[in-house]
Every structure is written in C-alpha cells, then in structure tokens.
Design a protein around this motif. Structure first.
Motif, PDB file in Angstrom:
ATOM      1  N   GLN A   1       3.592 -12.657  16.980  1.00  0.00           N
ATOM      2  CA  GLN A   1       4.202 -14.000  15.653  1.00  0.00           C
ATOM      3  C   GLN A   1       3.602 -13.408  13.670  1.00  0.00           C
ATOM      4  OE1 GLN A   1       5.414 -17.349  17.002  1.00  0.00           O
ATOM      5  NE2 GLN A   1       5.874 -16.688  18.691  1.00  0.00           N
ATOM      6  N   CYS A   2       2.401 -13.824  13.642  1.00  0.00           N
ATOM      7  CA  CYS A   2       1.732 -13.150  12.722  1.00  0.00           C
ATOM      8  C   CYS A   2       1.926 -12.123  12.326  1.00  0.00           C
ATOM      9  CB  CYS A   2       0.399 -14.515  13.132  1.00  0.00           C
ATOM     10  SG  CYS A   2      -0.147 -15.476  10.477  1.00  0.00           S
ATOM     11  N   VAL A   3       1.177 -11.396  12.579  1.00  0.00           N
ATOM     12  CA  VAL A   3       0.307  -9.654  12.334  1.00  0.00           C
ATOM     13  C   VAL A   3       1.128  -9.492  11.951  1.00  0.00           C
ATOM     14  CG1 VAL A   3       0.970  -8.656  14.217  1.00  0.00           C
ATOM     15  CG2 VAL A   3      -1.085  -7.787  12.629  1.00  0.00           C
ATOM     16  N   ALA A   4       2.822  -9.670  11.921  1.00  0.00           N
ATOM     17  CA  ALA A   4       3.716  -9.195  12.069  1.00  0.00           C
ATOM     18  C   ALA A   4       4.070  -9.385  10.491  1.00  0.00           C
ATOM     19  CB  ALA A   4       5.363 -10.009  12.240  1.00  0.00           C
ATOM     20  N   ALA A   5       3.409 -10.041   9.859  1.00  0.00           N
ATOM     21  CA  ALA A   5       3.305 -10.279   8.227  1.00  0.00           C
ATOM     22  C   ALA A   5       3.022  -9.014   7.946  1.00  0.00           C
ATOM     23  CB  ALA A   5       2.781 -10.997   7.645  1.00  0.00           C
ATOM     24  N   LEU A   6       2.012  -8.672   8.389  1.00  0.00           N
ATOM     25  CA  LEU A   6       1.459  -6.913   7.688  1.00  0.00           C
ATOM     26  C   LEU A   6       2.588  -6.325   7.239  1.00  0.00           C
ATOM     27  CD1 LEU A   6      -2.186  -6.973   9.346  1.00  0.00           C
ATOM     28  CD2 LEU A   6      -1.092  -7.653   6.650  1.00  0.00           C
ATOM     29  N   ASP A   7       3.354  -5.498   8.589  1.00  0.00           N
ATOM     30  CA  ASP A   7       4.944  -4.815   8.322  1.00  0.00           C
ATOM     31  C   ASP A   7       5.941  -5.572   7.877  1.00  0.00           C
ATOM     32  OD1 ASP A   7       3.697  -2.971  10.449  1.00  0.00           O
ATOM     33  OD2 ASP A   7       4.677  -4.783  12.141  1.00  0.00           O
ATOM     34  N   LEU A   8       6.368  -6.408   7.319  1.00  0.00           N
ATOM     35  CA  LEU A   8       6.561  -6.669   6.297  1.00  0.00           C
ATOM     36  C   LEU A   8       6.169  -6.396   4.334  1.00  0.00           C
ATOM     37  CD1 LEU A   8       7.733 -10.185   7.719  1.00  0.00           C
ATOM     38  CD2 LEU A   8       9.935  -7.701   7.038  1.00  0.00           C
ATOM     39  N   CYS A   9       5.140  -6.218   4.582  1.00  0.00           N
ATOM     40  CA  CYS A   9       4.716  -5.866   3.583  1.00  0.00           C
ATOM     41  C   CYS A   9       5.127  -4.686   2.763  1.00  0.00           C
ATOM     42  CB  CYS A   9       3.299  -6.945   2.931  1.00  0.00           C
ATOM     43  SG  CYS A   9       3.164  -8.231   2.861  1.00  0.00           S
ATOM     44  N   THR A  10       5.738  -4.380   2.827  1.00  0.00           N
ATOM     45  CA  THR A  10       6.104  -2.588   2.369  1.00  0.00           C
ATOM     46  C   THR A  10       5.294  -1.633   1.236  1.00  0.00           C
ATOM     47  OG1 THR A  10       8.021  -2.710   1.966  1.00  0.00           O
ATOM     48  CG2 THR A  10       7.892  -2.406   4.053  1.00  0.00           C
ATOM     49  N   GLY A  11       4.898  -3.081   0.492  1.00  0.00           N
ATOM     50  CA  GLY A  11       5.008  -2.555  -0.707  1.00  0.00           C
ATOM     51  C   GLY A  11       3.028  -2.348  -0.905  1.00  0.00           C
ATOM     52  N   LEU A  12       2.276  -2.669  -0.527  1.00  0.00           N
ATOM     53  CA  LEU A  12       1.270  -3.331   0.009  1.00  0.00           C
ATOM     54  C   LEU A  12       0.215  -2.090   0.110  1.00  0.00           C
ATOM     55  CD1 LEU A  12      -0.911  -5.636  -1.251  1.00  0.00           C
ATOM     56  CD2 LEU A  12      -0.520  -6.281   1.122  1.00  0.00           C
ATOM     57  N   PRO A  13      -0.903  -1.956  -0.148  1.00  0.00           N
ATOM     58  CA  PRO A  13      -1.345  -0.764   0.408  1.00  0.00           C
ATOM     59  C   PRO A  13      -2.193  -1.034   1.810  1.00  0.00           C
ATOM     60  CG  PRO A  13      -2.632  -1.445  -1.690  1.00  0.00           C
ATOM     61  CD  PRO A  13      -0.775  -1.661  -1.692  1.00  0.00           C
ATOM     62  N   ASP A  14      -2.578  -0.188   2.315  1.00  0.00           N
ATOM     63  CA  ASP A  14      -3.720  -0.418   3.778  1.00  0.00           C
ATOM     64  C   ASP A  14      -4.309  -0.867   3.296  1.00  0.00           C
ATOM     65  OD1 ASP A  14      -1.118   0.040   5.019  1.00  0.00           O
ATOM     66  OD2 ASP A  14      -2.243   1.964   6.059  1.00  0.00           O
ATOM     67  N   ASP A  15      -5.592  -0.958   2.545  1.00  0.00           N
ATOM     68  CA  ASP A  15      -6.394  -1.324   1.971  1.00  0.00           C
ATOM     69  C   ASP A  15      -6.182  -2.442   1.710  1.00  0.00           C
ATOM     70  OD1 ASP A  15      -5.859  -0.255   0.128  1.00  0.00           O
ATOM     71  OD2 ASP A  15      -7.290   0.376  -0.915  1.00  0.00           O
ATOM     72  N   MET A  16      -5.439  -2.796   1.203  1.00  0.00           N
ATOM     73  CA  MET A  16      -5.412  -4.631   0.813  1.00  0.00           C
ATOM     74  C   MET A  16      -4.546  -5.985   2.446  1.00  0.00           C
ATOM     75  SD  MET A  16      -4.030  -4.210  -3.049  1.00  0.00           S
ATOM     76  CE  MET A  16      -4.236  -5.761  -3.309  1.00  0.00           C
ATOM     77  N   LYS A  17      -4.446  -4.747   3.372  1.00  0.00           N
ATOM     78  CA  LYS A  17      -4.279  -5.581   4.433  1.00  0.00           C
ATOM     79  C   LYS A  17      -5.313  -5.524   5.721  1.00  0.00           C
ATOM     80  CE  LYS A  17       0.993  -3.204   4.391  1.00  0.00           C
ATOM     81  NZ  LYS A  17       2.039  -2.768   4.511  1.00  0.00           N
ATOM     82  N   ALA A  18      -5.056  -6.421   5.973  1.00  0.00           N
ATOM     83  CA  ALA A  18      -6.379  -7.015   7.450  1.00  0.00           C
ATOM     84  C   ALA A  18      -6.077  -8.029   8.523  1.00  0.00           C
ATOM     85  CB  ALA A  18      -7.615  -7.607   6.612  1.00  0.00           C
ATOM     86  N   ALA A  19      -6.125  -7.877   9.647  1.00  0.00           N
ATOM     87  CA  ALA A  19      -6.169  -8.729  10.431  1.00  0.00           C
ATOM     88  C   ALA A  19      -7.009  -9.163  11.465  1.00  0.00           C
ATOM     89  CB  ALA A  19      -4.644  -7.953  11.146  1.00  0.00           C
TER      90      ALA A  19
END
Length: 430
Positions: free
Chosen positions: A358-376
């Motif tokens: 449910q929470c990690v779904a936020a990363l897919d919504l952040c389409t303007g954010l590069p992958d190196d700025m995402k973490a789970a």
C-alpha cells in the motif's frame, strides 16, 4: 438534536463508570475494614482503582513527558515544547533542547489524525530528538474547536501541511506516519507546483495507505463495504453541551475507542483482569507496562466529521491519491510534479492495517523523480506499531531513515520551472 443527545449519553456513561470506580475504591479502602482483612475488599478496591483510571484517561490529553535529555556534553538539558504555528485545528510544535547547538537535521514529523493524539509518537520523538531538531503536527480535539472555526477536511489538512512545510523551509526532512502519508505526498506535490523552492529535501512515508487496494485488509474491505450514508448515520454525532465545540459534527473518540476495543475484546479483557489482580496483590505501579500502554491507548480525540468522511470516500473508496486524481480547492494535484524531493517508503511485513504494497505504491506515482532518489524498505516481523516505535524502529528503521536523510542533504538541484504559475490558496479552513 438526537446526534447531540447520543454524544451526551456516551459521555454520561463514561462519567458514571469513572464515578463508580472512584466510589468502589474509596469504600473498599475504608480504614475500619482493615480490622478484618477480606480478599473481596482488596479486589473491590483494586477494581475501583483500575476502573476509575481507565475511564478518566479517555478524556485526558496525555503529556509528552519529554522534559530533559542528556546531550553529548554529558549534561541534562531541559526540553521545551514551543508552538511555532498556531491554527484552529492543529499546531506546529518544536521540541527545543535548551542550551544545545541547533542540529543540522530538521525533521517534520507528521502525526496521524486517526483517533489518538500526536503523543502516540512520543517514543518516535524521543529517538529522533537525540541528534535532530524535531517538529510535530499537534492536531486538536475537534470537540474543543468552536463551530465558528469552520470545516476541516482532507483538503484543509493538505493545506495545513503545505503551510507547515513552508514555515520550516526547504532544508526540512518530512516523515509521515500512517494515516497522513497520502495527504503528505499530495501536499509535497502541490508545493512542488505552487512554490518549488519551498519543497522539503526528503519525504519518508511510513506505513501509509497510498494505494489501499494494492493489498486489501479488513480496513480497506470495510471502507468498500459500507456506504457513505451508513457511515454518516452510524458514526457521526454532534458535540454535546459540555465542550466548546458544541454542535460540531464529529466522529467521537469514545465511539472510535469502542471499535478499537471490540476488534481484540478478549485480549483487552484479559489485560484488565490481570491488572486488577496485580493491583490487589500490590504488584502494580503508576507507570507499569499496563498503565503506560493504556494511558495512551485510551486517550482518544474526536475527529471532524468532514475529515473522517472525506478520508473514507476520497482516499479509500475513490482512491484519488492512488490514481493521481486528488484535487485541492478545485486544482488537480500532479504527484509527478515532485522532481527533486527524495522519497522513501517503509512498510512492516506483518502490518495488518496498511499491508505491504500500500505504501510503496507512492514510488510509482513519483514519475518525475529519478530512480536514485527513490528508496523502499520492508521490515520483516514488524507490525503496524513496530515500524515507527519499539525495537524495529530503534534498531533497524531509524538508522536507515537517518542514513537516507543524510545522503540527500547535499546541495539541492534547482527546481524545474513550471510553465504556468499557480494561484496561491488560502490555508485557513473556510
């Protein structure tokens, strides 16, 4: 009027039970009875003590209880709780450690408005205040807010968060715990559109229902099964005559507490029976494990009716955050507008309220954010409470969150220019 009468009836029942407990404790402790010791009297006094304390705590806002802390200089420093921003439905407070140099990490801890006070995050605050400047959203009990203060729904909540972020500035690191996670994500995205330079550096979402349908639970099933009409008819009441918010439509804290308790009735019943026996034997204390837990658990607050209903309808039923269709004041918020705020999600493998996914779904919504700025991060063997308090938080999650904050505390990339400047929205509730 019937809603108000029901509210006052619930308060009357609580008050009566508190009085019964106090009366039983006083009568069974009468000095003359000690001439002839009787186990029944000791049990009655213990029952009265536990009953009085239990029903008294339901209308008392717990104290933060963070008065001093030992700093690196080996000295105890006073901790002052200061109000930075004061608003009708909630304040932004700061835990200021007197005589200590300002810490480089500035953290905004977004507390849930889900029936309990922000003090539910006491242990989280205590663990972060050691080497961080900690700010917390301290939401008010709706029963104490006059009707003249207006409404407060999910849009107003989002605007409050935006104002708090702006107040703290772009060097802030935001941590949202549980219920506010989707609205904190929306507030960050709206701020990215409205005022890119004011965006926080990082956003950590802990156990929040960004996409409730990603992994259904009993909570999400209930949200889909019940109709909005049923919720309004069965859950909403008007504040009674005893409080400043008389006439305000709320989801009462006492009604919420009855729901919480009914989900694990056997466990709670055993806990109270065991505590009565401990008190009768003289083995209990004012701050033993039972009292520490239930003093916080039983302290409930009323939620504004419009906030509760709009949360169920827009976050759970319609999935507006999950589908990136959430609107604030008529403007569609684009979560893809987040382009230079590092985002991390934290979930518990045994979380039965906001299940993994449910929470990690936020990363897919952040389409303007590069992958190196995402973490789970998925914490094994941790339930809902454990991911922001307790052993799992202290030993595993907190160090990971602070490492994430430190690794994204360097110079910020310039925020991309928006084609059209959005009109500012007033943040006070209408």
């Amino acid at each position: 009027m019937r809603y108000m009468m029901t509210y006052d009836l619930m308060e009357t029942m609580r008050n009566t039970n508190q009085w019964l407990g106090a009366t039983a404790k006083t009568m069974a402790s009468y000095p003359a009875f000690s001439i002839v010791p009787n186990p029944a009297l000791a049990w009655a006094a213990a029952w009265g003590e536990v009953t009085e304390r239990t029903f008294e705590r339901m209308v008392v806002k717990p104290d933060w209880g963070i008065h001093t802390m030992t700093c690196e200089d080996g000295k105890d420093h006073l901790v002052n709780v200061e109000t930075v921003v004061e608003k009708p439905f909630g304040d932004l407070i700061h835990f200021d450690v007197a005589g200590r140099e300002e810490q480089p990490r500035k953290i905004l801890l977004v507390a849930p408005m889900s029936g309990h006070y922000a003090t539910l995050l006491r242990s989280t605050v205590k663990s972060l205040i050691v080497n961080c400047e900690v700010y917390v959203t301290d939401w008010h009990n709706a029963r104490d807010i006059p009707v003249s203060a207006g409404k407060f729904d999910v849009e107003d909540y989002t605007l409050y968060l935006m104002e708090f972020m702006r107040e703290l500035g772009p060097d802030t690191h935001v941590i949202a715990v549980c219920q506010p996670a989707p609205l904190t994500l929306a507030a960050t995205a709206y701020l990215a559109e409205l005022d890119p330079e004011a965006q926080p550096r990082t956003l950590t979402l802990i156990g929040g229902p960004i996409d409730p349908n990603a992994t259904p639970t009993d909570v999400t099933d209930f949200g889909h099964r019940v109709t909005m009409g049923q919720l309004e008819e069965t859950m909403i009441q008007r504040v009674g005559f005893k409080y400043k918010g008389v006439g305000r439509m709320v989801y009462p804290g006492l009604l919420q507490l009855s729901s919480f308790m009914s989900m694990n009735a056997d466990r709670h019943s055993k806990a109270f029976n065991d505590q009565i026996l401990r008190v009768a034997r003289g083995e209990a204390s004012d701050h033993d494990a039972h009292n520490r837990f239930y003093d916080e658990y039983l302290a409930v607050m009323d939620m504004p009716a419009e906030f509760y209903l709009s949360t169920v309808e827009r976050i759970f039923k319609n999935g507006e955050i999950a589908s990136n269709s959430f609107e604030v004041a008529g403007h569609k918020v684009d979560i893809g507008a987040i382009t230079n705020v590092a985002v991390k999600t934290v979930e518990g493998a045994k979380d039965d309220i906001s299940a993994p996914g449910q929470c990690v779904a936020a990363l897919d919504l952040c389409t303007g954010l590069p992958d190196d700025m995402k973490a789970a991060h998925l914490e094994p063997d941790a339930g809902h409470y454990g991911i922001f308090a307790g052993k799992s938080w202290r030993n595993n999650i907190r160090p990971l969150v602070l490492d994430f904050i430190d690794s994204n505390s360097g110079p910020k990339k310039p925020a991309p220019k928006r084609k059209a400047k959005l009109k500012a929205v007033k943040t006070d509730a209408a």
